[in-house]
Design an enzyme around this catalytic site. Structure first.
Site, PDB file in Angstrom:
ATOM      1  N   THR A  89     105.917   6.889 -42.717  1.00  0.00           N
ATOM      2  CA  THR A  89     107.268   7.268 -43.100  1.00  0.00           C
ATOM      3  C   THR A  89     107.938   6.717 -44.584  1.00  0.00           C
ATOM      4  OG1 THR A  89     108.107   7.532 -40.850  1.00  0.00           O
ATOM      5  CG2 THR A  89     110.015   7.017 -42.369  1.00  0.00           C
ATOM      6  N   ARG A 173     114.800   2.916 -44.134  1.00  0.00           N
ATOM      7  CA  ARG A 173     113.929   3.501 -45.376  1.00  0.00           C
ATOM      8  C   ARG A 173     114.292   5.081 -45.624  1.00  0.00           C
ATOM      9  NH1 ARG A 173     111.113   1.615 -40.629  1.00  0.00           N
ATOM     10  NH2 ARG A 173     109.838   3.721 -39.647  1.00  0.00           N
ATOM     11  N   HIS A 317     107.190   9.833 -31.084  1.00  0.00           N
ATOM     12  CA  HIS A 317     106.293   8.727 -30.811  1.00  0.00           C
ATOM     13  C   HIS A 317     106.177   8.393 -29.270  1.00  0.00           C
ATOM     14  CE1 HIS A 317     104.671   7.127 -34.491  1.00  0.00           C
ATOM     15  NE2 HIS A 317     106.176   7.277 -35.091  1.00  0.00           N
ATOM     16  N   ASP A 360     107.861  13.721 -43.546  1.00  0.00           N
ATOM     17  CA  ASP A 360     107.483  12.916 -44.388  1.00  0.00           C
ATOM     18  C   ASP A 360     105.926  12.692 -43.804  1.00  0.00           C
ATOM     19  OD1 ASP A 360     108.351  12.312 -41.846  1.00  0.00           O
ATOM     20  OD2 ASP A 360     108.934  10.210 -42.205  1.00  0.00           O
ATOM     21  N   HIS A 361     105.379  13.329 -42.655  1.00  0.00           N
ATOM     22  CA  HIS A 361     104.369  13.151 -42.131  1.00  0.00           C
ATOM     23  C   HIS A 361     104.458  14.063 -40.886  1.00  0.00           C
ATOM     24  CE1 HIS A 361     105.931  10.579 -39.132  1.00  0.00           C
ATOM     25  NE2 HIS A 361     106.422   9.737 -39.790  1.00  0.00           N
TER      26      HIS A 361
END
Length: 554
Positions: A89, A173, A317, A360-361
């Site tokens: 991330t 973040r 997740h 971000d991914h």
């Protein structure tokens, strides 16, 4: 009491775009060839853990005004990849906005081990600042660990700091790194209190509009709804059955199935809002409030709002990309985006704002799901390997605890202990690499100091090189086999160079963007370069990306 009632009414009115008078937006003013033309507002929208295929996997169920609108009205670089590994991330948000890679911008993971400090470091940690908006330590954050400027910093510089830049995300973040060093504000969610907070890097007290919003405790209002499917559950034909042993359960649940009893968390566990689609709804609500309260897009200079929708990552997740929960989260986010775009059309004016969508991914399929369908994949745990290696190294080279730690698929060695023992460091690393190669789940391992001469395939070698920072990275890097990852038996994660983790959306819509697509290969780092070209400003200081000319030359 009356003040809170009025504020709640205002908030609800803001977010119910259907109730807003549909004014015909003013067209962008035509300018002469000697006048610099820029949009009123730029919005960066990063959807955390959004695999590229989600644009199309649920396409037929998307509304006309959300993801489908972006694809049909915007320009999509369909073959956009992350050019480094590991794909995490903090790295993703930093690289999108710096146009750079971890080797240069320094953000090599969400966390890393610092050999000089001899401790773990969090990407946004900063103990020199204080929390603003709560009494917890959740606000001890700033962008100081990011070593280069961002496109948001460059916009501020280009306008002599007249442009206003704000970052918003559930994750610190996801807000701090995109907003850059010189941002006017970055706001993130404190799961300990249910409030949106910031740090003294930006201000000494929250603006009144955010303080008033925090008093509403909107998370409790969402918890009260519980989480059931948006549509009849039997219509979710892009997902597995609801009850799967490889999906994670939330606290208080007997099974990982709908409806999820979020009423249990009201007033008690504010962090749980992150693991529901309501976390994205609340994020985009706050984005609308910020636009209105901070008068973004109304200053005469181009403003920038960096928004990251993080709930998709928490849901992924926990449940994995093939769950009904994931499908429902994207269908709900699609509706939220439709309302957000409608709000922008009304508030800023269609054609007056530029927005990009990326991620971000991506994410891997859950190993349990892969096994169920006779596909390759599995789990890997490096802890037993480290324990065994440290024992062997002590016996053979007389060095105790030679491997200090492992993080981001890298082993960090105790250089001083190896030196004091007058041991052969190259021999120790060779032993480590050969041991790693023997492990089930590992494709290869490499000495990072000799990466250039390794026999790794060039794409993998380049990805590791771009992710390697000489000051912060480890000594030995291991590459897992396809669809193997480190984690538990439920849910998914990410971090690999493989397309399921590195192939991301990249769609621009709005100001000066004509509908179109390209299948030419582009990279995450090209987003900042493209924005710089479109806005006629300098690229970020570490930018290695190139403008997407199929878009900029339209």
């Amino acid at each position: 009491m009356m003040k809170r009632f009025i504020l709640l009414f205002t908030v609800l009115a803001l977010f119910s775009t259907g109730s807003m008078a549909q004014k015909k937006p003013a067209p962008a003013k035509k300018t002469s060839s000697t006048t610099l033309n820029r949009p009123k507002l730029v919005i960066g929208l990063v959807v955390d853990q959004m695999r590229w295929d989600y644009l199309y996997r649920y396409y037929n169920r998307y509304s006309e005004g959300g993801f489908k609108r972006m694809v049909n009205e915007g320009f999509s670089a369909e073959n956009t990849f992350i050019p480094y590994t590991p794909t995490y991330t903090a790295c993703g948000h930093s690289s999108i906005y710096t146009g750079s890679v971890p080797a240069i911008n320094g953000i090599i993971g969400n966390d890393w081990y610092d050999p000089q400090l001899k401790r773990g470091v969090y990407c946004a940690e900063d103990t020199t600042v204080k929390t603003v908006g709560s009494d917890t330590r959740a606000g001890l954050m700033s962008p100081k660990n990011m070593l280069t400027t961002t496109i948001t910093d460059e916009l501020r510089l280009a306008t002599n700091f007249k442009s206003k830049v704000i970052g918003i995300s559930l994750k610190d973040r996801g807000s701090i790194l995109p907003a850059g060093h010189s941002a006017n504000a970055a706001y993130w969610y404190d799961g300990g209190t249910g409030d949106w907070i910031t740090s003294t890097h930006y201000m000494t007290q929250l603006p009144t509009w955010l303080t008033d919003y925090n008093k509403l405790k909107m998370a409790d209002k969402y918890f009260d709804k519980n989480w059931n499917t948006l549509y009849p559950i039997e219509t979710y034909n892009q997902s597995t059955a609801d009850d799967k042993e490889y999906e994670g359960k939330s606290r208080g649940e007997q099974t990982p199935t709908f409806p999820h009893p979020f009423k249990l968390y009201a007033g008690k566990n504010y962090d749980m809002i992150k693991s529901s689609p309501y976390g994205n709804t609340m994020t985009l609500e706050l984005a609308k409030l910020a636009i209105n309260a901070e008068k973004l897009g109304q200053s005469g200079s181009t403003d920038f709002l960096a928004v990251s929708c993080s709930a998709t990552d928490y849901v992924g997740h926990q449940y994995g990309p093939n769950s009904i929960e994931a499908e429902d989260t994207y269908l709900r986010l699609d509706q939220d985006l439709e309302q957000f775009f409608n709000y922008l059309d009304t508030k800023i004016g269609k054609g007056n704002y530029l927005i990009f969508l990326s991620a971000d991914h991506g994410a891997a399929h859950v190993p349990g799901f892969m096994a169920e369908n006779k596909l390759p994949g599995g789990l890997f745990n490096d802890s037993p390997v480290i324990k065994s290696l440290n024992t062997t190294i002590e016996e053979k080279f007389k060095v105790k605890k030679a491997i200090i730690t492992s993080t981001n698929s890298q082993f960090y060695f105790n250089h001083q202990a190896i030196k004091d023992a007058n041991a052969d460091f190259d021999a120790i690393k060779s032993l480590t690499i050969e041991t790693l190669k023997e492990q089930d789940g590992i494709m290869d391992a490499v000495d990072l100091s000799k990466l250039a001469s390794s026999t790794l395939p060039e794409p993998i070698k380049k990805a590791i090189t771009n992710g390697y920072n000489a000051r912060r990275s480890g000594d030995v890097y291991y590459i897992l086999k396809s669809n193997y990852f480190e984690g538990g038996k439920t849910g998914t994660t990410h971090g690999a160079w493989f397309p399921y983790d590195s192939h991301i959306p990249c769609v621009f819509m709005g100001w000066n963007v004509k509908p179109g697509k390209t299948n030419k290969t582009h990279y995450m780092t090209d987003i900042a370069a493209t924005l710089a070209a479109m806005l006629h400003i300098q690229m970020p200081s570490g930018c290695i990306g190139e403008p997407i000319t199929e878009l900029t030359h339209q």
